[in-house]
Design an enzyme around this catalytic site. Structure first.
Site, short mmCIF file in Angstrom:
data_model
loop_
_atom_site.label_atom_id
_atom_site.label_comp_id
_atom_site.label_asym_id
_atom_site.label_seq_id
_atom_site.Cartn_x
_atom_site.Cartn_y
_atom_site.Cartn_z
N GLN A 75 76.13 -0.35 -56.76
CA GLN A 75 77.39 0.26 -57.20
C GLN A 75 77.92 -0.40 -58.47
O GLN A 75 78.82 0.11 -59.12
CB GLN A 75 78.48 0.12 -56.11
N SER A 120 78.06 12.34 -61.92
CA SER A 120 78.14 13.78 -62.22
C SER A 120 78.20 14.03 -63.73
O SER A 120 77.97 15.15 -64.18
CB SER A 120 79.39 14.36 -61.59
N TYR A 143 78.12 6.72 -71.62
CA TYR A 143 78.17 6.45 -70.17
C TYR A 143 77.25 7.39 -69.40
O TYR A 143 76.48 6.97 -68.54
CB TYR A 143 79.61 6.59 -69.67
N ARG A 272 90.06 14.03 -75.04
CA ARG A 272 89.31 12.78 -75.16
C ARG A 272 87.88 13.04 -75.63
O ARG A 272 87.24 13.98 -75.16
CB ARG A 272 89.28 12.17 -73.76
C1 UD1 Z 1 83.43 10.64 -65.33
C2 UD1 Z 1 82.48 11.32 -64.34
C3 UD1 Z 1 82.61 10.65 -62.99
C4 UD1 Z 1 82.45 9.15 -63.12
C5 UD1 Z 1 83.47 8.59 -64.09
C6 UD1 Z 1 83.29 7.09 -64.27
C7 UD1 Z 1 82.41 13.65 -65.11
C8 UD1 Z 1 82.71 15.07 -64.79
N1 UD1 Z 1 82.81 12.73 -64.22
O1 UD1 Z 1 84.72 10.92 -64.91
O2 UD1 Z 1 81.62 11.17 -62.11
O3 UD1 Z 1 82.64 8.58 -61.87
O4 UD1 Z 1 83.27 9.23 -65.34
O5 UD1 Z 1 84.21 6.56 -65.15
O6 UD1 Z 1 81.82 13.34 -66.13
N2 UD1 Z 1 92.66 12.01 -68.17
C9 UD1 Z 1 93.95 12.32 -68.61
N3 UD1 Z 1 94.85 11.30 -68.71
C10 UD1 Z 1 94.56 10.01 -68.39
C11 UD1 Z 1 93.24 9.71 -67.94
C12 UD1 Z 1 92.32 10.74 -67.85
O7 UD1 Z 1 94.24 13.48 -68.90
O8 UD1 Z 1 95.44 9.15 -68.52
C13 UD1 Z 1 91.68 13.12 -68.04
C14 UD1 Z 1 90.37 12.89 -68.75
O9 UD1 Z 1 90.44 13.28 -70.10
C15 UD1 Z 1 89.43 13.78 -67.91
C16 UD1 Z 1 90.02 13.71 -66.51
O10 UD1 Z 1 91.35 13.24 -66.66
O11 UD1 Z 1 89.47 15.11 -68.36
C17 UD1 Z 1 89.29 12.76 -65.59
O12 UD1 Z 1 89.11 11.53 -66.27
P1 UD1 Z 1 88.56 10.22 -65.54
O13 UD1 Z 1 89.29 9.99 -64.29
O14 UD1 Z 1 88.50 9.14 -66.56
O15 UD1 Z 1 87.10 10.64 -65.09
P2 UD1 Z 1 85.89 11.45 -65.85
O16 UD1 Z 1 85.72 10.98 -67.23
O17 UD1 Z 1 86.04 12.90 -65.55
#
Ligand code: UD1
Length: 320
Positions: A75, A120, A143, A272
């Site tokens: 992990q 994913s 990543y 982002r």
């Molecule tokens: C990605 C992977 C996930 C992995 C993770 C590890 C995908 C679909 N998922 O997650 O499987 O476990 O990386 O880091 O690729 N956001 C906001 N505001 C914030 C923070 C985030 O709007 O303050 C948005 C991001 O732009 C994104 C979504 O929330 O669209 C999710 O972000 P986050 O929780 O960082 O995960 P992913 O990048 O989707």
């Protein structure tokens, strides 16, 4: 009683796995360098685990931690898409070289099975939902490429050396103990804490991006089930671990705001770099191979998560 090494065992997902393994009587060793993990995540367990403070980049330390183990739940990683965009080298060294070190340790020390926390993010923005493991990956960020490289290495070690490797592609895992305080924290943890503190969360982009948010208990179950499944069903395989439901960020924001009675409307910021637009899993392969079923859905997961952050970060008394 199995002998299990959990890399990243002091982290969010790793610490849930450690607890579950101990509960069923396994002997657990934890490897962590506390870069993002915290000893506190292992509260109540420190006396009964063999804790090794080792960095995944330290090949000798990793190999020594593999000695005598039957299973490894790998992990440990430096998560976050934006962190990898900002500093690709460090996340490469941990996520790719670190994973290689774990596989080499497993091979040289005769470890039977390695379960790998795949991501994913491998799917990228290609057309076609839900995501099926047979789709050709299209990583959009360092990543995603790093996590995918780890998968290829896992499969190679099964084919060439007979190490039973299993790749579990995690879809946006959330729940108690997910770090909420870093700029690189997962969105669920970040928003929950910001709302509790009365700060304004920012949605990057229009908020219509969707995720197959998956409560951490489902991941624990996927790991335990695939640990004990026959090699013929799982070795060398790649499996989505998710709920098979999609929720937009706007929905997630309003769900959290409702549970936390947070009054402020959404604030949007620029999208982002490296962000995936949509994510939704087909979970049939995991069902068939090792009887995986999501145990906790999105709404119940959200309730449990909010309850935990509320307890962990009680509102500060006003100073007099
Ligand atoms: C990605 C992977 C996930 C992995 C993770 C590890 C995908 C679909 N998922 O997650 O499987 O476990 O990386 O880091 O690729 N956001 C906001 N505001 C914030 C923070 C985030 O709007 O303050 C948005 C991001 O732009 C994104 C979504 O929330 O669209 C999710 O972000 P986050 O929780 O960082 O995960 P992913 O990048 O989707």
């Amino acid at each position: 009683m199995a002998k299990v090494l959990v890399t990243g065992g002091a982290g969010f997902i790793g610490s849930h796995l450690v607890r579950a393994l101990l509960e069923r009587g396994d002997s657990v060793r934890v490897l962590d360098n506390f870069a993002t993990g915290k000893p506190r995540n292992l509260d109540g367990m420190l006396d009964v685990i063999d804790l090794r403070e080792v960095d995944l980049r330290d090949a000798d330390g990793v190999r020594a931690a593999c000695a005598g183990m039957e299973y490894i739940l790998h992990q440990g990683a430096l998560p976050s898409v934006p962190r990898s965009v900002q500093d690709p080298r460090t996340s490469h060294e941990v996520n790719v070289n670190g994973t290689f070190n774990v596989l080499e340790g497993a091979r040289l020390e005769g470890v039977r099975r390695v379960l790998y926390a795949a991501s994913s993010s491998a799917y990228g923005d290609q057309p076609g939902f839900p995501r099926v493991e047979t789709m050709v990956p299209q990583p959009l960020s360092p990543y995603a490429t790093q996590k995918l490289t780890g998968e290829l290495y896992m499969q190679t070690y099964w084919r060439v050396y007979g190490v039973e490797t299993v790749c579990l592609r995690y879809f946006n895992i959330f729940g108690p103990r997910q770090d909420a305080e870093s700029a690189y924290s997962g969105v669920m943890a970040r928003f929950a804490l910001q709302m509790i503190r009365g700060e304004q969360p920012t949605i990057f982009g229009d908020g219509l991006q969707g995720r197959d948010f998956t409560y951490v208990e489902n991941v624990v179950s996927a790991n335990l089930k695939s640990m004990s499944a026959p090699a013929t069903s799982v070795a060398g395989g790649v499996f989505n671990v998710a709920c098979g439901t999609r929720h937009t960020l706007l929905e997630t924001y309003s769900g959290l705001a409702r549970l936390l009675t947070y009054p402020h409307p959404v604030l949007h910021g620029p999208a982002r770099d490296g962000d995936v637009r949509d994510s939704l899993a087909d979970i049939q392969a995991a069902r068939l191979a090792f009887g995986y079923e999501p145990l906790i859905g999105f709404a119940e997961g959200l309730r449990r998560t909010v309850a935990w952050y509320r307890k962990e970060y009680p509102p500060q008394e006003a100073e007099h």
